[in-house]
Design a protein around this motif. Structure first.
Motif, PDB file in Angstrom:
ATOM      1  N   TYR A 142     -10.591  -8.915 -32.461  1.00 24.50           N
ATOM      2  CA  TYR A 142     -10.324  -8.247 -33.737  1.00 24.50           C
ATOM      3  C   TYR A 142     -10.096  -6.748 -33.541  1.00 24.50           C
ATOM      4  O   TYR A 142      -9.212  -6.168 -34.180  1.00 24.50           O
ATOM      5  N   ARG A 145      -6.570  -6.345 -32.484  1.00 25.17           N
ATOM      6  CA  ARG A 145      -5.616  -6.537 -33.573  1.00 25.17           C
ATOM      7  C   ARG A 145      -5.614  -5.319 -34.512  1.00 25.17           C
ATOM      8  O   ARG A 145      -4.566  -4.790 -34.867  1.00 25.17           O
ATOM      9  N   HIS A 146      -6.809  -4.887 -34.881  1.00 24.74           N
ATOM     10  CA  HIS A 146      -6.920  -3.774 -35.829  1.00 24.74           C
ATOM     11  C   HIS A 146      -6.286  -2.498 -35.270  1.00 24.74           C
ATOM     12  O   HIS A 146      -5.507  -1.827 -35.943  1.00 24.74           O
ATOM     13  N   GLU A 149      -2.370  -2.735 -34.928  1.00 23.36           N
ATOM     14  CA  GLU A 149      -1.659  -2.564 -36.197  1.00 23.36           C
ATOM     15  C   GLU A 149      -1.576  -1.091 -36.576  1.00 23.36           C
ATOM     16  O   GLU A 149      -0.575  -0.624 -37.122  1.00 23.36           O
TER      17      GLU A 149
ATOM     18  N   THR B  33      -0.655  -6.818 -44.312  1.00 23.05           N
ATOM     19  CA  THR B  33      -1.425  -7.062 -43.086  1.00 23.05           C
ATOM     20  C   THR B  33      -2.689  -6.213 -43.051  1.00 23.05           C
ATOM     21  O   THR B  33      -3.789  -6.707 -42.787  1.00 23.05           O
ATOM     22  N   LEU B  34      -2.526  -4.921 -43.347  1.00 20.09           N
ATOM     23  CA  LEU B  34      -3.698  -4.040 -43.331  1.00 20.09           C
ATOM     24  C   LEU B  34      -4.618  -4.326 -44.510  1.00 20.09           C
ATOM     25  O   LEU B  34      -5.833  -4.142 -44.415  1.00 20.09           O
ATOM     26  N   GLN B  37      -6.832  -7.113 -43.363  1.00 20.60           N
ATOM     27  CA  GLN B  37      -7.851  -6.622 -42.437  1.00 20.60           C
ATOM     28  C   GLN B  37      -8.917  -5.824 -43.181  1.00 20.60           C
ATOM     29  O   GLN B  37     -10.112  -5.970 -42.919  1.00 20.60           O
ATOM     30  N   ARG B  40     -11.238  -8.111 -44.945  1.00 20.50           N
ATOM     31  CA  ARG B  40     -12.188  -8.674 -43.989  1.00 20.50           C
ATOM     32  C   ARG B  40     -13.304  -7.669 -43.718  1.00 20.50           C
ATOM     33  O   ARG B  40     -14.486  -8.014 -43.683  1.00 20.50           O
ATOM     34  N   ASP B  41     -12.925  -6.394 -43.515  1.00 20.64           N
ATOM     35  CA  ASP B  41     -13.910  -5.379 -43.141  1.00 20.64           C
ATOM     36  C   ASP B  41     -14.801  -4.955 -44.302  1.00 20.64           C
ATOM     37  O   ASP B  41     -15.946  -4.559 -44.099  1.00 20.64           O
TER      38      ASP B  41
END
Lengths: 258, 95
Positions: A142, A145-146, A149, B33-34, B37, B40-41
């Motif tokens: 992860y 990936r983070h 990006e 996409t961000l 994420q 999720r965070d």
């Protein structure tokens, strides 16, 4: 009265565990410095999450080092009562946060190595190392990936973000070579099949990095010269400052708890 | 921090044993996409779910709170629309 530093008997396995623990603790601490300061709330949480993943990995490795060394040291003593010259982390992870681009690129360089490294280490003949690797691999995947990006968005963003991302790549590049080195002590473990040879991962790491850097419209550095020394305790001037903050409570009030 | 570069997204999470995604909150992100994420965070740190949807807030058409009376009050007097209004014959058994 300040607490004195501990003595550590660095057998190959103890040293190996301390090196991985120190990588994770120092990078985790660096990320924790962003807490409350990130560009936006969402990223503040993301950086703190990655920090906690890494500090968890550090605890697992310190505990294993303590158990293996069996000299009465524990995870707290390893973290709080070793001097800068006793720290064994990569120079990359102790580099200051700088701007957001530097933090993202540092994470990207490390995670692009850590992810395949832990995946390969899941096959270690040492059951504890294999278990820690299995947990760390999901976290590192992860992180990769983070950070990937963000590298793409900063590089392929504005003129300002592109310039900052390129500067971060150029500044941090010479600290990446150390990840792939194994000294005499680690080679003993490589030859007995306990750990993998990190050098074997370099081609894969370069493919990952150049793919993302290209997608981000950034340029790969052409510098070949690489810094090293962190694995044997020769650090940049930044680590001492980090440790003075990290260790101040335990050094000033030995054994304090709350 | 709301800027033209970071629009608002609505976050929906399906819990481990839940059937439907439920709205849990919102966040700012540059793109889908961000946003995923960030969701999720921000929203799954305590094991809240197995699946996340993010939807641009601008894609949601919402009812106007000022029209609450017209929209919802007429239903309040129609208690016969609740199935509990009817008597179930004993022969039907458990429904």
């Amino acid at each position: 009265m300040a607490a004195p530093s501990i003595h550590v008997v660095e057998t190959p396995l103890v040293l190996y565990a301390l090196r991985r623990a120190d990588d994770a603790l120092i990078l985790g601490h660096r990320l924790s410095e962003w807490c409350g300061h990130a560009p936006m709330l969402e990223e503040d949480m993301a950086l703190a999450n990655m920090s906690l993943d890494l500090i968890g990995q550090a605890r697992a490795f310190y505990s294993y080092a303590a158990q293996t060394e069996a000299k009465g040291n524990d995870e707290d003593k390893f973290a709080y009562l070793r001097d800068v010259r006793q720290y064994r982390n990569l120079l990359l992870v102790e580099q200051p946060n700088g701007d957001f681009a530097h933090t993202v690129v540092r994470q990207f360089f490390y995670a692009a190595f850590a992810d395949p490294y832990w995946r390969a280490m899941m096959k270690s003949s040492d059951a504890t190392l294999a278990a820690i690797a299995a947990k760390s691999e999901k976290e590192s995947a992860y992180h990769l990936r983070h950070s990937s990006e963000w590298v793409i968005r900063l590089g392929d963003g504005t003129v300002e973000s592109h310039g900052r991302a390129q500067a971060a790549i150029d500044d941090l590049w010479s600290f990446t070579g150390e990840m792939f080195e194994a000294d005499e002590s680690e080679r003993v473990l490589v030859e007995s099949g306990v750990v993998i040879d990190p050098a074997a991962l370099r081609p894969q790491w370069l493919r990952t990095i150049s793919g993302i850097v290209g997608e981000a419209t950034l340029a790969m550095p052409d510098t070949k010269w690489m810094q090293k020394g962190g694995r044997s305790g020769r650090h940049s001037e930044h680590l001492g400052h980090l440790l003075s903050e990290l260790q101040s409570m335990q050094r000033t009030f030995p054994g304090v708890s709350w | 921090m709301a800027t033209p570069n970071t629009p608002l997204w609505e976050v929906f999470i399906r819990s481990r044993n839940g059937l439907a995604h439920k709205h849990v909150g919102s966040l700012h992100a540059t793109d889908a996409t961000l946003a995923l994420q960030a969701a999720r965070d921000v929203y799954t740190r305590r094991g809240e779910g197995w699946s996340i949807w993010v939807v641009p807030s601008s894609a949601i058409t919402a009812s106007d709170p000022a029209e609450k009376g017209m929209m919802f009050e007429p239903a309040e007097t129609k208690i016969y629309r609740h199935p509990t209004f009817y008597e179930v014959p004993d022969e039907v058994g458990h429904m």
